[in-house]
Design an enzyme around this catalytic site. Structure first.
Site, PDB file in Angstrom:
ATOM      1  N   HIS A  86       0.743  -1.348  -0.074  1.00  0.00           N
ATOM      2  CA  HIS A  86       0.206   0.003   0.162  1.00  0.00           C
ATOM      3  C   HIS A  86       0.595   1.300  -0.073  1.00  0.00           C
ATOM      4  O   HIS A  86       0.570   2.208   0.004  1.00  0.00           O
ATOM      5  CB  HIS A  86      -1.053   0.157   0.992  1.00  0.00           C
TER       6      HIS A  86
HETATM    7  C1  UD1 Z   1      -1.820   5.773   5.209  1.00  0.00           C
HETATM    8  C2  UD1 Z   1      -0.535   5.912   5.835  1.00  0.00           C
HETATM    9  C3  UD1 Z   1      -0.015   4.873   6.032  1.00  0.00           C
HETATM   10  C4  UD1 Z   1      -0.322   3.342   7.224  1.00  0.00           C
HETATM   11  C5  UD1 Z   1      -1.717   2.936   6.675  1.00  0.00           C
HETATM   12  C6  UD1 Z   1      -2.338   2.654   7.113  1.00  0.00           C
HETATM   13  C7  UD1 Z   1      -0.287   8.688   5.471  1.00  0.00           C
HETATM   14  C8  UD1 Z   1       0.771   9.240   5.006  1.00  0.00           C
HETATM   15  N1  UD1 Z   1      -0.075   7.069   4.986  1.00  0.00           N
HETATM   16  O1  UD1 Z   1      -1.379   5.454   3.840  1.00  0.00           O
HETATM   17  O2  UD1 Z   1       1.398   5.533   6.826  1.00  0.00           O
HETATM   18  O3  UD1 Z   1       0.379   2.727   7.005  1.00  0.00           O
HETATM   19  O4  UD1 Z   1      -2.842   4.263   6.555  1.00  0.00           O
HETATM   20  O5  UD1 Z   1      -3.214   1.472   6.260  1.00  0.00           O
HETATM   21  O6  UD1 Z   1      -0.937   8.902   6.823  1.00  0.00           O
HETATM   22  N2  UD1 Z   1      -9.099   4.081   0.806  1.00  0.00           N
HETATM   23  C9  UD1 Z   1     -10.147   4.347   0.893  1.00  0.00           C
HETATM   24  N3  UD1 Z   1     -11.124   3.633   1.756  1.00  0.00           N
HETATM   25  C10 UD1 Z   1     -10.066   4.036   3.570  1.00  0.00           C
HETATM   26  C11 UD1 Z   1      -9.187   4.551   3.257  1.00  0.00           C
HETATM   27  C12 UD1 Z   1      -7.854   4.948   2.317  1.00  0.00           C
HETATM   28  O7  UD1 Z   1     -11.048   3.853   0.045  1.00  0.00           O
HETATM   29  O8  UD1 Z   1     -10.950   3.724   4.298  1.00  0.00           O
HETATM   30  C13 UD1 Z   1      -8.141   5.016  -0.031  1.00  0.00           C
HETATM   31  C14 UD1 Z   1      -8.227   6.722  -0.439  1.00  0.00           C
HETATM   32  O9  UD1 Z   1      -8.092   6.383  -1.547  1.00  0.00           O
HETATM   33  C15 UD1 Z   1      -7.297   7.447  -0.013  1.00  0.00           C
HETATM   34  C16 UD1 Z   1      -6.268   6.139  -0.089  1.00  0.00           C
HETATM   35  O10 UD1 Z   1      -6.640   4.532  -0.337  1.00  0.00           O
HETATM   36  O11 UD1 Z   1      -7.061   8.138  -1.179  1.00  0.00           O
HETATM   37  C17 UD1 Z   1      -5.030   6.060   0.454  1.00  0.00           C
HETATM   38  O12 UD1 Z   1      -5.695   6.255   2.147  1.00  0.00           O
HETATM   39  P1  UD1 Z   1      -4.662   7.185   3.261  1.00  0.00           P
HETATM   40  O13 UD1 Z   1      -5.589   7.261   4.181  1.00  0.00           O
HETATM   41  O14 UD1 Z   1      -3.514   8.395   2.788  1.00  0.00           O
HETATM   42  O15 UD1 Z   1      -3.017   6.354   3.580  1.00  0.00           O
HETATM   43  P2  UD1 Z   1      -2.776   4.502   3.059  1.00  0.00           P
HETATM   44  O16 UD1 Z   1      -2.075   4.605   1.781  1.00  0.00           O
HETATM   45  O17 UD1 Z   1      -3.928   3.975   4.251  1.00  0.00           O
END
Ligand code: UD1
Length: 359
Positions: free
Chosen positions: A206
């Site tokens: 991820h």
């Molecule tokens: C975040 C943390 C990372 C951690 C990870 C655990 C930051 C910079 N990164 O990364 O350090 O290891 O969480 O999982 O804070 N999305 C969904 N549903 C959700 C959550 C996310 O669809 O419930 C999708 C969205 O399109 C979003 C993308 O995942 O844009 C990324 O989510 P984001 O929370 O920005 O960062 P993570 O990759 O989860």
């Protein structure tokens, strides 16, 4: 004593479950969920399964660019601090929710407690590295999971407020693995997925460094997975799902089983039952180590250097050849495990005692 705890992403729910249980008998804790993770299987399932108290606030910030996401959180956490007037604000790890919480509190002169302080990859391009370095430098209590973390902080001139507490994720694995094994509904996960314990590998992907390479980068990884003798099961993070599906459609990979994200209890069972873990996650590297499952980390550096001893964890660059080579040729040495590098499984109680000392 009132502690305002900020959580927002999956690994923070796991950490909060054990720390909250230790804190609540000693002080008044108010939980704030930023809404960074919002899908049912990325958030609600953790609160239900792990018995985490319902957040008093859900800020509903959701996805966005780093600046927008962090900025929205900063604005809303500042408002909550104004209403709750906490004595301490507590943050976990290295996500955007961590930095936003720490920054909001620091500007209002509320002391910050940082659980999982002092970790470094020394790669400042990682959003996580930016978040943890900045958070450490504005924290009053730096609660370190390892001695390496204490030493990393000393190199940056930070000694005051630093304690080696051990890793709260070890507390959590020790507690919840037996809970998961004793739950017949959860233990059915192997049967549901058609898996035989120790006959499959478990992978997660991820990180921005992995997904920024697009479908080509994911395809290079999957080409290696395709050639492994056991099936590779991947609970797929929403960030990576589209790329993974496209790579499989184009590459026709048959040895890869994509599944929806699973809750923590099922993830512990899937990890303990795997013959090997392949991951770019920080937390999963360690969970594999705690459960004595060999791990290949799909990154060129790790914050958890203790796991590298005796080849329990090995780093692989994101090329098909290197992943395949490391996955097939690495044999861990059972004798080469350090004695308790992550503490004794009572980190949460130590943290509670430090923040809410009893007379
Ligand atoms: C975040 C943390 C990372 C951690 C990870 C655990 C930051 C910079 N990164 O990364 O350090 O290891 O969480 O999982 O804070 N999305 C969904 N549903 C959700 C959550 C996310 O669809 O419930 C999708 C969205 O399109 C979003 C993308 O995942 O844009 C990324 O989510 P984001 O929370 O920005 O960062 P993570 O990759 O989860």
């Amino acid at each position: 004593m009132k502690i305002l705890t900020i959580v927002g992403a999956r690994p923070q729910f796991v950490k909060a479950s054990v720390v909250s249980a230790a804190l609540r008998p000693l002080c008044d804790e108010v939980i704030v969920h930023t809404g960074q993770h919002y899908d049912k299987n990325m958030s609600d399932v953790f609160f239900e399964e792990l018995g985490i108290p319902k957040p008093a606030y859900n800020l509903g910030v959701g996805s966005g660019s780093h600046g927008r996401q962090t900025g929205e959180m900063l604005i809303r956490i500042e408002e909550v601090i104004g209403q709750e007037k906490p004595d301490i604000l507590m943050v976990y790890g290295d996500t955007n929710s961590t930095l936003a919480g720490a920054l909001a509190a620091s500007k209002l002169h509320i002391p910050v407690a940082h659980v999982e302080a002092g970790l470094r990859s020394y790669n400042m391009r990682m959003p996580e590295e930016q978040n943890r370095v900045l958070t450490d430098h504005i924290s009053a209590w730096l609660l370190c999971p390892t001695q390496t973390a204490v030493e990393n902080l000393a190199k940056e001139g930070i000694a005051r407020g630093v304690t080696m507490t051990g890793d709260v994720m070890l507390d959590s694995v020790l507690h919840f693995l037996s809970v998961a094994r004793a739950n017949p509904e959860k233990a059915r996960i192997y049967e549901t997925l058609g898996l035989t314990p120790k006959q499959y590998r478990l992978a997660t992907l991820h990180r921005a460094e992995t997904t920024d390479g697009g479908v080509e980068a994911v395809t290079r990884i999957f080409r290696a997975f395709e050639q492994l003798p056991q099936r590779v099961v991947i609970p797929i993070h929403p960030r990576t799902r589209g790329l993974a599906e496209e790579a499989i459609a184009k590459g026709g990979f048959r040895n890869i089983q994509l599944i929806d994200p699973v809750g923590y209890l099922e993830m512990l069972l899937l990890t303990s039952g795997a013959c090997q873990v392949l991951t770019d996650s920080g937390g999963l590297q360690k969970e594999a180590y705690f459960m004595e499952v060999p791990c290949v980390t799909l990154r060129t550096e790790t914050e958890w250097v203790e796991t590298l001893h005796g080849n329990w964890n090995i780093l692989a660059s994101l090329t098909t050849e290197d992943i395949l080579d490391k996955a097939l040729s690495t044999v861990p040495d059972p004798a080469a495990r350090d004695s308790k590098p992550f503490g004794d499984g009572h980190a949460s109680e130590k943290i509670a005692q430090i923040l809410c000392p009893q007379a």
